[in-house]
Design a protein around this motif. Structure first.
Motif, mmCIF file in Angstrom:
data_model
loop_
_atom_site.group_PDB
_atom_site.id
_atom_site.type_symbol
_atom_site.label_atom_id
_atom_site.label_comp_id
_atom_site.label_asym_id
_atom_site.label_seq_id
_atom_site.Cartn_x
_atom_site.Cartn_y
_atom_site.Cartn_z
ATOM 1 N N TRP A 197 37.394 17.935 36.801
ATOM 2 C CA TRP A 197 37.583 18.091 35.361
ATOM 3 C C TRP A 197 39.000 17.697 34.968
ATOM 4 O O TRP A 197 39.195 16.924 34.027
ATOM 5 N N LEU A 198 39.990 18.237 35.677
ATOM 6 C CA LEU A 198 41.375 17.953 35.315
ATOM 7 C C LEU A 198 41.681 16.463 35.354
ATOM 8 O O LEU A 198 42.322 15.935 34.431
ATOM 9 N N GLN A 199 41.262 15.793 36.388
ATOM 10 C CA GLN A 199 41.590 14.372 36.531
ATOM 11 C C GLN A 199 40.955 13.507 35.458
ATOM 12 O O GLN A 199 41.429 12.391 35.199
ATOM 13 N N ASN A 200 39.918 14.010 34.799
ATOM 14 C CA ASN A 200 39.231 13.240 33.763
ATOM 15 C C ASN A 200 39.524 13.719 32.352
ATOM 16 O O ASN A 200 39.037 13.118 31.390
ATOM 17 N N ASP A 201 40.307 14.787 32.193
ATOM 18 C CA ASP A 201 40.613 15.285 30.859
ATOM 19 C C ASP A 201 41.502 14.281 30.122
ATOM 20 O O ASP A 201 42.422 13.717 30.706
ATOM 21 N N PRO A 202 41.230 14.044 28.841
ATOM 22 C CA PRO A 202 42.032 13.090 28.067
ATOM 23 C C PRO A 202 43.525 13.416 28.015
ATOM 24 O O PRO A 202 44.344 12.515 27.840
ATOM 25 N N TYR A 203 43.901 14.678 28.175
ATOM 26 C CA TYR A 203 45.328 15.005 28.198
ATOM 27 C C TYR A 203 45.981 14.577 29.513
ATOM 28 O O TYR A 203 47.184 14.383 29.573
ATOM 29 N N VAL A 204 45.195 14.415 30.572
ATOM 30 C CA VAL A 204 45.720 13.890 31.827
ATOM 31 C C VAL A 204 45.704 12.371 31.787
ATOM 32 O O VAL A 204 46.728 11.723 32.022
ATOM 33 N N THR A 205 44.552 11.798 31.455
ATOM 34 C CA THR A 205 44.445 10.337 31.442
ATOM 35 C C THR A 205 45.306 9.714 30.344
ATOM 36 O O THR A 205 45.751 8.576 30.486
ATOM 37 N N GLY A 206 45.589 10.472 29.274
ATOM 38 C CA GLY A 206 46.410 9.980 28.176
ATOM 39 C C GLY A 206 47.884 10.323 28.310
ATOM 40 O O GLY A 206 48.657 10.152 27.364
ATOM 41 N N ARG A 207 48.290 10.809 29.477
ATOM 42 C CA ARG A 207 49.693 11.130 29.761
ATOM 43 C C ARG A 207 50.288 12.099 28.746
ATOM 44 O O ARG A 207 51.390 11.939 28.256
ATOM 45 N N VAL A 208 49.530 13.159 28.444
ATOM 46 C CA VAL A 208 50.023 14.247 27.592
ATOM 47 C C VAL A 208 50.615 15.338 28.483
ATOM 48 O O VAL A 208 51.744 15.778 28.271
ATOM 49 N N TRP A 209 49.844 15.765 29.486
ATOM 50 C CA TRP A 209 50.310 16.817 30.389
ATOM 51 C C TRP A 209 51.091 16.201 31.537
ATOM 52 O O TRP A 209 50.587 15.373 32.280
ATOM 53 N N GLU A 210 52.332 16.635 31.694
ATOM 54 C CA GLU A 210 53.175 16.138 32.787
ATOM 55 C C GLU A 210 53.096 17.056 34.011
ATOM 56 O O GLU A 210 52.962 16.601 35.136
#
Length: 95
Positions: free
Chosen positions: A70-83
């Motif tokens: 789930w984490l690896q596919n969340d838009p905040y991960v793929t969109g470089r929001v969460w560092e």
């Protein structure tokens, strides 16, 4: 197994713009998590001035592998929001 996720945003000048651009897709993903029985609660972490600086999510998955998928596919991960993402197992107190 329940997990608490604390995810902190990047701090560069474009970070908030990336967050706002990815937000609709992220919320759609959270709605799917909820429909699938994985989302318990969550929301934005705020600084002292009320600006979004990250997120907290409480989720329930059968395995850590499902959580990571789930984490690896969340838009905040793929969109470089969460560092920075911190994940800890969580057990709610029953009173």
């Amino acid at each position: 197994m329940q997990y608490v996720v604390h995810a902190y945003d990047y701090t560069d000048e474009q970070a908030l713009d990336r967050r706002m651009s990815a937000r609709p897709s992220h919320l759609d993903a959270v709605r799917k998590l909820k429909a699938d029985g994985h989302f318990i609660t969550g929301g934005a972490l705020l600084d002292d001035d009320g600006r979004m600086i990250g997120s907290m999510v409480l989720v329930d998955f059968e395995s850590e592998e499902q959580l990571q998928q789930w984490l690896q596919n969340d838009p905040y991960v793929t969109g470089r929001v969460w560092e920075t993402i911190n994940v800890n197992p969580f057990r709610a107190v029953v009173l």
